[in-house]
Design a protein around this motif. Structure first.
Motif: not given
Length: 156
Positions: A26-31, A41-45, A129-142, A149-153
């Protein structure tokens, strides 16, 4: 064939049908889930989800994987996209040539009551591992290709 030369073994042909989720709360975070060492793809989200079992409905398989990889209970909202990945020159187990074809469906999934993500033993070791991320945080991830594709990043 010249004497002493052996032809390379033919590539095994493998097809995998997988279901993934663009999972939000509901807060708009992405899992997202991180791929464990020793896996492509080891280490990538990556998006939660994975291969479906024989005869399993894609959405059902995705919700099963969501619990296994993150402990989250979600609801499939709609179909986002269907994607195709074909790598005729992949390497399989023991370095054998593998003609790899993956068909991937991606659903929108909502987790109404998010909890701290926890990978269960049932995930089979491919999820570190798994985690919740804001859109800004997702932009910085590998990200993996399908997660980007799915996140538009862009993914890195």
């Amino acid at each position: 064939r010249a004497a002493g030369r052996q032809a390379a073994p033919p590539a095994d042909r493998r097809q995998r049908f997988a279901a993934y989720g663009l999972v939000t709360d509901p807060a708009g975070r992405i899992l997202l889930t991180r791929i464990a060492p020793g896996y492509p793809g080891a280490g990538r989200w990556h998006l939660p989800g994975g291969g479906t079992d024989h005869g399993e409905q894609p959405a059902t398989g995705l919700l099963r994987e969501l619990v296994e990889e993150s402990g989250q209970l979600g609801t499939v909202v709609d179909l986002l996209t269907v994607d195709n990945l074909h790598n005729p020159a992949a390497l399989g187990p023991e370095g054998r040539p593998l003609d790899w074809h993956a068909v991937r469906v991606v659903y929108r999934v909502v987790v109404s009551a998010p909890t701290e993500p926890e990978v269960t033993e049932l995930a089979g070791g491919s999820t570190a591992e798994a985690g919740w991320f804001t859109s800004a945080q997702v932009e910085k991830l590998s990200l993996t290709e399908v997660a980007a594709l799915a996140t538009g990043r862009r993914g890195r």
